[in-house]
Design an enzyme around this catalytic site. Sequence first.
Site, PDB file in Angstrom:
ATOM      1  N   CYS A  97       9.994  85.579  80.452  1.00 12.28           N
ATOM      2  CA  CYS A  97       8.786  86.154  79.873  1.00 12.28           C
ATOM      3  C   CYS A  97       9.119  87.394  79.061  1.00 12.28           C
ATOM      4  O   CYS A  97       8.679  88.508  79.399  1.00 12.28           O
ATOM      5  CB  CYS A  97       7.800  86.467  80.983  1.00 12.28           C
ATOM      6  SG  CYS A  97       7.301  84.954  81.787  1.00 12.28           S
ATOM      7  N   GLU A  98       9.929  87.243  78.046  1.00 15.47           N
ATOM      8  CA  GLU A  98      10.304  88.343  77.150  1.00 15.47           C
ATOM      9  C   GLU A  98      10.598  87.738  75.790  1.00 15.47           C
ATOM     10  O   GLU A  98      11.352  86.755  75.706  1.00 15.47           O
ATOM     11  CB  GLU A  98      11.614  89.003  77.608  1.00 15.47           C
ATOM     12  CG  GLU A  98      11.558  89.577  78.961  1.00 15.47           C
ATOM     13  CD  GLU A  98      12.021  91.030  79.013  1.00 15.47           C
ATOM     14  OE1 GLU A  98      12.288  91.635  77.970  1.00 15.47           O
ATOM     15  OE2 GLU A  98      12.085  91.520  80.141  1.00 15.47           O
ATOM     16  N   GLY A 133      40.235  91.243  80.832  1.00 16.19           N
ATOM     17  CA  GLY A 133      39.306  90.404  81.585  1.00 16.19           C
ATOM     18  C   GLY A 133      38.759  89.332  80.661  1.00 16.19           C
ATOM     19  O   GLY A 133      39.126  88.157  80.725  1.00 16.19           O
ATOM     20  N   GLY A 161      40.115  95.167  77.135  1.00  6.83           N
ATOM     21  CA  GLY A 161      39.252  95.315  75.974  1.00  6.83           C
ATOM     22  C   GLY A 161      39.559  94.399  74.806  1.00  6.83           C
ATOM     23  O   GLY A 161      38.933  94.520  73.758  1.00  6.83           O
ATOM     24  N   GLU A 205      44.845  95.624  81.549  1.00  2.61           N
ATOM     25  CA  GLU A 205      43.763  95.063  82.377  1.00  2.61           C
ATOM     26  C   GLU A 205      42.828  94.145  81.589  1.00  2.61           C
ATOM     27  O   GLU A 205      41.634  94.437  81.468  1.00  2.61           O
ATOM     28  CB  GLU A 205      42.916  96.211  82.948  1.00  2.61           C
ATOM     29  CG  GLU A 205      43.657  97.115  83.879  1.00  2.61           C
ATOM     30  CD  GLU A 205      42.843  98.343  84.278  1.00  2.61           C
ATOM     31  OE1 GLU A 205      43.106  98.875  85.361  1.00  2.61           O
ATOM     32  OE2 GLU A 205      41.964  98.770  83.510  1.00  2.61           O
TER      33      GLU A 205
HETATM   34  N1  LLP Z   1      39.601  97.983  82.644  1.00  3.85           N
HETATM   35  C1  LLP Z   1      38.547  98.797  82.806  1.00  3.85           C
HETATM   36  C2  LLP Z   1      38.740 100.105  83.420  1.00  3.85           C
HETATM   37  C3  LLP Z   1      37.274  98.390  82.393  1.00  3.85           C
HETATM   38  O1  LLP Z   1      36.245  99.203  82.550  1.00  3.85           O
HETATM   39  C4  LLP Z   1      37.108  97.109  81.812  1.00  3.85           C
HETATM   40  C5  LLP Z   1      35.798  96.660  81.375  1.00  3.85           C
HETATM   41  C6  LLP Z   1      38.233  96.287  81.680  1.00  3.85           C
HETATM   42  C7  LLP Z   1      39.475  96.759  82.094  1.00  3.85           C
HETATM   43  C8  LLP Z   1      38.163  94.915  81.108  1.00  3.85           C
HETATM   44  O2  LLP Z   1      37.737  94.867  79.794  1.00  3.85           O
HETATM   45  P1  LLP Z   1      37.780  93.478  79.001  1.00  3.85           P
HETATM   46  O3  LLP Z   1      39.228  93.106  78.785  1.00  3.85           O
HETATM   47  O4  LLP Z   1      37.107  92.466  79.849  1.00  3.85           O
HETATM   48  O5  LLP Z   1      37.061  93.746  77.741  1.00  3.85           O
HETATM   49  N2  LLP Z   1      29.555  94.005  80.010  1.00  3.85           N
HETATM   50  C9  LLP Z   1      30.202  94.321  78.749  1.00  3.85           C
HETATM   51  C10 LLP Z   1      31.628  94.735  78.948  1.00  3.85           C
HETATM   52  C11 LLP Z   1      31.783  95.878  79.903  1.00  3.85           C
HETATM   53  C12 LLP Z   1      33.225  96.183  80.108  1.00  3.85           C
HETATM   54  C13 LLP Z   1      33.405  96.979  81.338  1.00  3.85           C
HETATM   55  N3  LLP Z   1      34.754  97.335  81.568  1.00  3.85           N
HETATM   56  C14 LLP Z   1      30.126  93.100  77.836  1.00  3.85           C
HETATM   57  O6  LLP Z   1      29.595  92.100  78.261  1.00  3.85           O
HETATM   58  O7  LLP Z   1      30.596  93.141  76.710  1.00  3.85           O
END
Ligand code: LLP
Length: 479
Positions: free
Chosen positions: A406-407, A327, A283, A325
């Site tokens: 188309c939006e 990402g 996150g 975790e």
């Molecule tokens: N761990 C779990 C259990 C998660 O659900 C997520 C993200 C992460 C780690 C990784 O989070 P990060 O470090 O990438 O923020 N599509 C949305 C974000 C959805 C996140 C889903 N879970 C966006 O584009 O902002």
Amino acid sequence: MPASVLAPAWLSYPDSSNALRAQEWASDVVRHPAGELAIDGVSVHRLAEEFGSPLFVMSEADFRRRAREFRDSFNAAFADICGGVDVYYAGKSFLCTEVARWVISEGLRLDTCSGGELLVAERAGVPAESLSLHGNNKSEAELRRALALGVGRIVADSLSEIERIDQLAGELGVRANVMLRLTPGVHAHTHEFIATAHEDQKFGLSLAELTSDTGERSSIAEQAVLAVHHSERINFLGLHCHIGSQIFDAEGFAEAARRLLAFSADLRDQHGIAVSELDLGGGYGIAYTEADTPRPTAEIAEQMASVVRAECVKHGLSAPRISIEPGRAIVGPSTFTLYRVGTVKTVLVDQPAAGEQPAERRYIAVDGGMSDNPRPVLYEADYTAVLANRASSAAPVLSRVVGKHCESGDIVVRDVYLPDDVAAGDLLAVPATGAYCWSLASNYNYLPRPAVVAVRDGVPRVIVRAETEEDLLARDPGA
Ligand code: LLP
């Protein structure tokens, strides 16, 4: 030309729209003295000519550097507490075989959240013990695949899933390694759709205590721990939480850690159960625009370590092994999207009062849009963009970069100052598109999804090819 009255408060009027703000870009993206953008020495016009547009352009070195930064900062901060930290790269942000291999070669592990992501991991040769499987509604097939592979951890999300895992492990004659995802009741400061630890949402096992008919108090989380602890087919590894995504304030992470450690102390005191691992999720926020100011990874790691250290002392707990975790914070800034401009038009936004200047907005339409980046539509996410194939000394004009779908909500960059002379045929680059763009991409309006090209040591190579017209028709039997 003056700043536009339509510009949001956070957007500053630039001295020059040619400058790159370092925090938004991969470290090896520069503007050449001749004016063109290049990544690790490879110019954008060459990339567009060779691979087409739209195109995701990723810096392998930048991705690897950020992966190492998480590994090293968190290991250093937690060394004296629990001997270090396991960093699981969240594959949902972006995953392909090549990236899975980078992750492992940098000493990270891989967090997956579906059978498809497990499939990619398997194909990349990721060792099963380095894998975790998430999901609030894993199918039986997904659980079977994870159990048969022998993944390091399955993160269970509900009481019914614990029963399912127990039963499948029995059928397969294996022991399942299980962590429990808890809802610590922390409301993270981020967009509602990406906050995940408050009570009223679908993820996790709640820590909130309820009183039963017989007057006993217990939480769903406690019931889950007891179920897992008493199962003969499950190894109880520990607790997990993920409070949300694109978070800058470390206090949310710290509060979640406090609540999980307090719960661990309760489990020890009331049931003699030890929690040996604690995952604090991902996150960590990144800079999409000048309005975002992420804190250095080392600083966040230090702050989280000091909370874990203090709470363990307070509760007399021996510290669990910590994992995280991330990402977005690893892959997001490593990538930019290259688009080609098709049309430019200026529209009148308001009828001006007598004697006032009209409020105008310039729309620059590019050859992609919400199919390669739905984040602006989904989360009102802001991005920025630069003119990439040349520098320009024309005055900066408030612009809205839009796609070709188309939006009317098909916006790529809601507000950005771009030079007055941007014209059809120019290339625009939008930074920080590595996370949740390709992975959320669609074929809306039958647009083929773009390729992902990774550049290393001055050599670009395709790590995911672009879809073709044949791909677009491939699932339609056409009878
Ligand atoms: N761990 C779990 C259990 C998660 O659900 C997520 C993200 C992460 C780690 C990784 O989070 P990060 O470090 O990438 O923020 N599509 C949305 C974000 C959805 C996140 C889903 N879970 C966006 O584009 O902002």
